[in-house]
Design an enzyme around this catalytic site. Structure first.
Site, PDB file in Angstrom:
ATOM      1  N   SER A 152      15.738  40.232 -12.319  1.00  0.00           N
ATOM      2  CA  SER A 152      15.467  40.543 -10.915  1.00  0.00           C
ATOM      3  C   SER A 152      15.214  42.042 -10.749  1.00  0.00           C
ATOM      4  O   SER A 152      14.311  42.595 -11.373  1.00  0.00           O
ATOM      5  CB  SER A 152      16.620  40.035 -10.054  1.00  0.00           C
ATOM      6  OG  SER A 152      16.259  39.966  -8.694  1.00  0.00           O
ATOM      7  N   ASP A 203      12.426  29.533  -7.592  1.00  0.00           N
ATOM      8  CA  ASP A 203      13.072  30.789  -7.215  1.00  0.00           C
ATOM      9  C   ASP A 203      12.838  31.074  -5.729  1.00  0.00           C
ATOM     10  O   ASP A 203      11.697  31.212  -5.286  1.00  0.00           O
ATOM     11  CB  ASP A 203      12.502  31.938  -8.060  1.00  0.00           C
ATOM     12  CG  ASP A 203      13.357  33.189  -8.016  1.00  0.00           C
ATOM     13  OD1 ASP A 203      13.931  33.471  -6.954  1.00  0.00           O
ATOM     14  OD2 ASP A 203      13.439  33.880  -9.039  1.00  0.00           O
ATOM     15  N   HIS A 234      16.715  31.069  -8.840  1.00  0.00           N
ATOM     16  CA  HIS A 234      16.841  32.475  -9.257  1.00  0.00           C
ATOM     17  C   HIS A 234      18.054  32.597 -10.172  1.00  0.00           C
ATOM     18  O   HIS A 234      19.135  33.022  -9.759  1.00  0.00           O
ATOM     19  CB  HIS A 234      16.999  33.356  -8.017  1.00  0.00           C
ATOM     20  CG  HIS A 234      16.813  34.822  -8.282  1.00  0.00           C
ATOM     21  ND1 HIS A 234      15.638  35.353  -8.755  1.00  0.00           N
ATOM     22  CD2 HIS A 234      17.671  35.877  -8.128  1.00  0.00           C
ATOM     23  CE1 HIS A 234      15.758  36.661  -8.871  1.00  0.00           C
ATOM     24  NE2 HIS A 234      16.989  37.007  -8.516  1.00  0.00           N
TER      25      HIS A 234
END
Length: 254
Positions: A152, A203, A234
């Site tokens: 991320s 996600d 995610h």
């Protein structure tokens, strides 16, 4: 000294005998004010091959411990000389979370990465990771043995830092992330770097389209991408861990 030699092997290559090497270790221990028992420890350190560092950056709101638990799941073969470094992002106010202070590599104003980026925060964190890479070099690790990884926000910093690094690196592992718009792709030092990119098709934090658009941008600039998509949100899944394992073995086996 090559990236695959120990200090002892270099000394042997220059004609230093085992006896002279051990005497050197004893003198080094004495010179540092250490007891004779430390000579063996110094010898062991000089006879140990330097381990390839994988610098793995966590996501927003997490810390350096977030991915430490994945390392045992990789079940890397014992002959792979590798060590993982999990740095902590600084605590900062995050606009999208009502200004709440949490670990973050940079500020976020919305979930849409096409909005204004915190370019100053991205550059600051990228510089910090660059300094960490340079620290590894100062310890005798060749730059082309260093891998940058991130999830991320951490993946965005890994991409930004690696693609602007002044020396060749070994690889980039960018998980559920995207390439910051402010990343300058004019630096071609790492044009041929091995890039592993992975994203979850479900996600809901960093949309898979953002990851795919980043892949396309990199490919248009001449970078080769090993792209992986998984049926997951995610996060990280078991299939992805297996693919990371294979990529690390292939990368470190070169």
């Amino acid at each position: 000294m090559s990236a695959h030699e120990t200090f002892y092997e270099v000394m042997r290559r220059h004609g230093i005998t085992r006896r002279s090497f051990l005497k050197f270790c004893s003198l080094t221990a004495a010179g540092l004010g250490l007891g004779p028992e430390f000579a063996g420890r110094i010898a062991h350190a000089l006879e140990t091959k330097p381990r390839t560092p994988v610098i793995w950056l966590h996501g927003l709101g997490a810390d350096g411990n977030d991915f430490a638990g994945i390392v045992p799941q990789l079940t890397l073969p014992p002959e792979i000389s590798i060590r993982f470094i999990f740095p902590h992002a600084p605590v900062r106010p995050i606009t999208i979370n009502q200004g709440y202070h949490m670990p973050g590599w940079y500020d976020l104003t919305s979930m849409n990465i096409d909005n204004d980026e915190d370019e100053a925060g991205i550059n600051e964190s990228s510089a910090a990771i660059r300094a960490l890479c340079q620290q590894q070099e100062s310890l005798g690790i060749a730059s082309d043995r260093i891998i940058l990884a991130g999830f991320s926000q951490g993946g965005a910093i890994a991409l930004h830092c690696a693609l602007n690094y002044p020396l060749p690196l070994a690889g980039i592992m960018a998980l559920s992330t995207y390439l910051p718009h402010c990343c300058d792709l004019q630096n071609k030092v790492n044009q041929n770097i091995d890039i592993f990119m992975a994203h979850g098709l479900q996600d809901d934090v960093v949309d898979a389209d953002f990851g795919d658009l980043s892949r396309q941008r990199l490919e248009k600039s001449g970078y080769g991408i090993k792209w992986h998509a998984y049926t997951m949100p995610h996060s990280v899944c078991a299939e992805e861990i297996l693919d990371i394992r294979e990529w690390l073995i292939q990368n470190l086996g070169r």
